[in-house]
Scaffold this motif. Structure first.
Motif, short mmCIF file in Angstrom:
data_model
loop_
_atom_site.label_atom_id
_atom_site.label_comp_id
_atom_site.label_asym_id
_atom_site.label_seq_id
_atom_site.Cartn_x
_atom_site.Cartn_y
_atom_site.Cartn_z
N GLY A 366 0.76 -1.09 0.11
CA GLY A 366 -0.07 -0.07 0.04
C GLY A 366 0.92 1.29 -0.12
N GLY A 367 0.17 2.38 -0.68
CA GLY A 367 1.08 3.53 -0.49
C GLY A 367 0.18 4.81 0.11
N HIS A 368 0.08 5.92 -0.75
CA HIS A 368 -0.30 7.01 -0.38
C HIS A 368 -1.87 7.08 -0.41
N PHE A 369 -2.26 6.33 -1.26
CA PHE A 369 -3.86 6.29 -1.46
C PHE A 369 -4.49 4.93 -1.22
N PRO A 370 -4.27 4.54 0.20
CA PRO A 370 -4.78 3.09 0.22
C PRO A 370 -6.06 2.87 0.20
N SER A 371 -6.93 3.65 0.24
CA SER A 371 -8.35 3.43 0.08
C SER A 371 -8.70 3.15 -1.61
N LEU A 372 -7.77 3.66 -2.36
CA LEU A 372 -7.88 3.21 -3.85
C LEU A 372 -7.08 2.02 -4.28
N GLU A 373 -5.93 2.07 -3.56
CA GLU A 373 -4.96 0.97 -3.99
C GLU A 373 -5.40 -0.50 -3.46
N VAL A 374 -5.59 -0.28 -2.31
CA VAL A 374 -5.87 -1.73 -1.50
C VAL A 374 -6.96 -1.64 -0.55
N THR A 375 -8.01 -1.60 -1.40
CA THR A 375 -9.41 -0.89 -0.79
C THR A 375 -9.85 -1.92 0.33
N ALA A 376 -9.84 -3.33 0.09
CA ALA A 376 -10.46 -4.24 0.91
C ALA A 376 -9.74 -4.14 2.11
N ASP A 377 -8.23 -4.06 1.96
CA ASP A 377 -7.30 -4.06 3.37
C ASP A 377 -7.77 -2.98 4.24
N PHE A 378 -7.73 -1.70 3.24
CA PHE A 378 -8.00 -0.50 3.97
C PHE A 378 -9.00 -0.51 4.88
N VAL A 379 -10.31 -0.85 4.36
CA VAL A 379 -11.59 -0.88 5.07
C VAL A 379 -11.32 -1.97 6.21
N GLN A 380 -10.78 -3.02 6.02
CA GLN A 380 -10.86 -3.89 7.32
C GLN A 380 -9.82 -3.20 8.27
N ASP A 381 -8.70 -2.61 7.82
CA ASP A 381 -7.78 -1.79 8.82
C ASP A 381 -8.56 -0.46 9.54
N LEU A 382 -9.36 0.09 8.65
CA LEU A 382 -10.10 1.22 9.25
C LEU A 382 -10.92 0.69 10.36
N ARG A 383 -11.86 -0.40 9.91
CA ARG A 383 -12.64 -0.81 11.05
C ARG A 383 -12.17 -1.35 12.18
N GLU A 384 -10.96 -2.02 12.16
CA GLU A 384 -10.26 -2.62 13.23
C GLU A 384 -9.45 -1.39 14.01
N GLY A 385 -9.24 -0.58 13.53
CA GLY A 385 -8.51 0.62 14.15
C GLY A 385 -9.35 1.45 14.95
#
Length: 394
Positions: A366-385
């Motif tokens: 992942g880079g500077h635009f995670p919601s676009l680059e690694v969308t599923a991982d970003f959503v999971q990380d945001l939820r868990e965080g």
């Protein structure tokens, strides 16, 4: 053109954003008539990032311009925004545009997502519904608010100085209050991360906690005692600001000058923004390895149609290096540092500002635009965080 429809709450109006056919025809005509330079003189056989040593390669730009002119569908993006729900309100005499999606869940928590530059609300358009109604009772749900920064998108352009990150954060508290959210959580990266830091530090009575991909430490930190990986992060961040941040210096000192080109030439605007998507994404040869052409063009076209090339650049003039060195964030904080982001602060440094880090994560990609680059991982990380933030409430 924006057309008010119905009142939602006091001082908040629902809006639809519709580009005129004439504006879209003008865009296509300008693309067809574009004057392009010769190819870059440093040629590197692809695939490989060295192809971009002088900026956006001519062949890549020509291909994307042709797609933008002949195949890209702006109306589809407008419809996506309408399905989420678009609104405007006026705060300190400035019109603020935002997306707002209420969750159907009674236990949902209010969440504000703040973008940066060269991003926009387009960064979050594909994840709002999933955050609001995850379809699994064991996952947290959120009432999601996604504002356009002042000078960006369908928010008004400030006519005076003063709209820096401190004032924007205060405006976000006012915005959330108008929507009935006295207490909320916040996420942001880039300028959105800076604003989210100010939210957590200045308004703990309203902010339950934060999640950020940009945990900027106070200045003057030493590399003594850092682990090898942490030292490398510090070196990479130093290298970025000393060798790859000319765009920021330009926008922080002469935003009006670059603004003429960005508002007048769609190809110039595209190249200025595409260069950052390429350099700041976790890819080897092209940003399109992880982000679709349509998603990048959603973002660029929003800048173009709202003529916000100059006004968006001014956030650098207003706020560059302005984060209060003494600001501390005592609310629970979740921090995620993506490997190819442009600024990465070691945890010992970040802990000097963020005093209650409840979750720290460094993903493998992942880079500077995670919601676009690694969308599923970003959503999971945001939820868990955010779940960790909420669990830390007294």
């Amino acid at each position: 053109m924006l057309r008010p429809t119905t009142d939602v709450l006091a001082d908040v109006q629902a809006f639809e954003a519709r580009a005129s056919d004439a504006d879209l025809d003008d865009l296509r005509a300008r693309l067809a008539a574009a004057r392009l330079p010769e190819a870059e003189t440093v040629y590197r056989a692809g695939p490989g990032p060295r192809r971009w040593d002088q900026g956006v390669p001519l062949s890549d730009l020509v291909e994307l311009v042709d797609y933008w002119r002949t195949a890209y569908d702006w109306r589809s993006f407008e419809a996506r925004l309408d399905r989420i729900g678009q609104f405007r309100t006026t705060i300190d005499d400035l019109g603020i545009h935002f997306l707002h999606r209420r969750s159907a869940r009674a236990d949902a928590t209010a969440l504000i997502l703040t973008h940066g530059w060269p991003g926009s609300i387009a960064e979050f358009a594909d994840i709002v519904d999933e955050l609001a109604d995850p379809g699994d009772a064991d996952l947290p749900a959120f009432h999601v608010v996604v504002p356009s920064l002042p000078g960006f998108g369908y928010s008004d352009k400030p006519r005076t100085t003063g709209w820096g990150t401190e004032k924007i954060a205060a405006a976000w508290v006012e915005l959330m209050g108008r929507l009935g959210y006295r207490r909320f959580v916040a996420h942001g990266g880039d300028w959105g991360g800076n604003i989210t830091t100010v939210l957590g530090g200045r308004f703990p009575e309203h902010v339950l906690g934060i999640h950020t991909t940009f945990a900027e430490s106070p200045p003057g930190m030493t590399t003594d005692g850092l682990a090898a990986a942490e030292r490398r992060w510090a070196e990479e961040t130093h290298d970025f600001w000393h060798h790859r941040a000319a765009y920021a210096k330009q926008q922080a000192t002469r935003p009006q000058t670059i603004g003429y080109s960005l508002v007048d030439s769609p190809v110039g605007l595209l190249a200025w923004i595409l260069d950052k998507f390429a350099e700041w994404s976790d890819t080897e040869d092209s940003p399109f390895e992880t982000i679709s052409r349509d998603r990048i063009l959603d973002d660029v076209t929003l800048y173009w149609l709202t003529r916000s090339g100059a006004s968006s650049a001014r956030i650098y003039y207003e706020s560059h290096n302005s984060l209060d060195p003494e600001l501390r964030v005592d609310v629970p904080s979740a921090v995620t540092v993506y490997p190819r982001d442009i600024e990465k602060y070691p945890r010992p440094w970040a802990e000097q500002r963020f005093r209650q880090i409840v979750r720290w994560r460094s993903p493998e990609r992942g880079g500077h635009f995670p919601s676009l680059e690694v969308t599923a991982d970003f959503v999971q990380d945001l939820r868990e965080g955010l779940a960790a933030v909420l669990a830390a409430q007294p």
